[in-house]
Design a protein around this motif. Sequence first.
Motif: not given
Length: 196
Positions: A142-146, A148-154, A187-189
């Motif tokens: 889930r963290a990887k998807r977020l 890659k696909h969101s601008e949410l903070s870490l 790397q993947y965003q």
Amino acid sequence: MEKNNWQQPLLKRTDQDTESHPAMIDIPKFSTVDLRTVVPLLTDMLVLYSALTPYRSFELHNLFGQLLLQLQNGMRKSSPHARSYILGEKVASYLANHLEQPFDSGEMERELHYHFDYLARCLKQYSGMSPLQYRHHLQIERAKRLLKHSELSLIKIGEQCGFQDNNYFTRLFKRQSSYTPGEYRKQYQVFHVDSS
């Protein structure tokens, strides 16, 4: 009687997949079969086969896949190990639906109505992982998807994946992916939002 191995190892997926992963299916020699579902499938397959075209060939493959699933489901239902397989699926689903809450084995027991040790054994047989390992896998995916696909903070991503401690999130993420969350994002965003 030989024990079936229904372990379902999780496949590595990416958003770049262009073809389906190889799959396995157990075909029983002897099993309970629901003729109400199997006979119509076989009848439809024969009709398609009688005048086979490229388009109908695809439909025939689809029906054949449905037939294999019906045979496999019949085997699972009539097997002495069916309950453990079904419980393994329920534990996997429970963990996926409770990622944001802290892990609580007692709550899992109460909701699924079985002792935690038995639930853990069923999940291990189903996935090859303990409940905590399976949960960590789901959290990191889930963290990887977020990332890659969101601008949410870490920190927000860690919280949405069930991590209250950002340092623990970073350590676990690096252990499972060999990147820190920030390195992974760079790397993947997939896209960047320009705030100007």
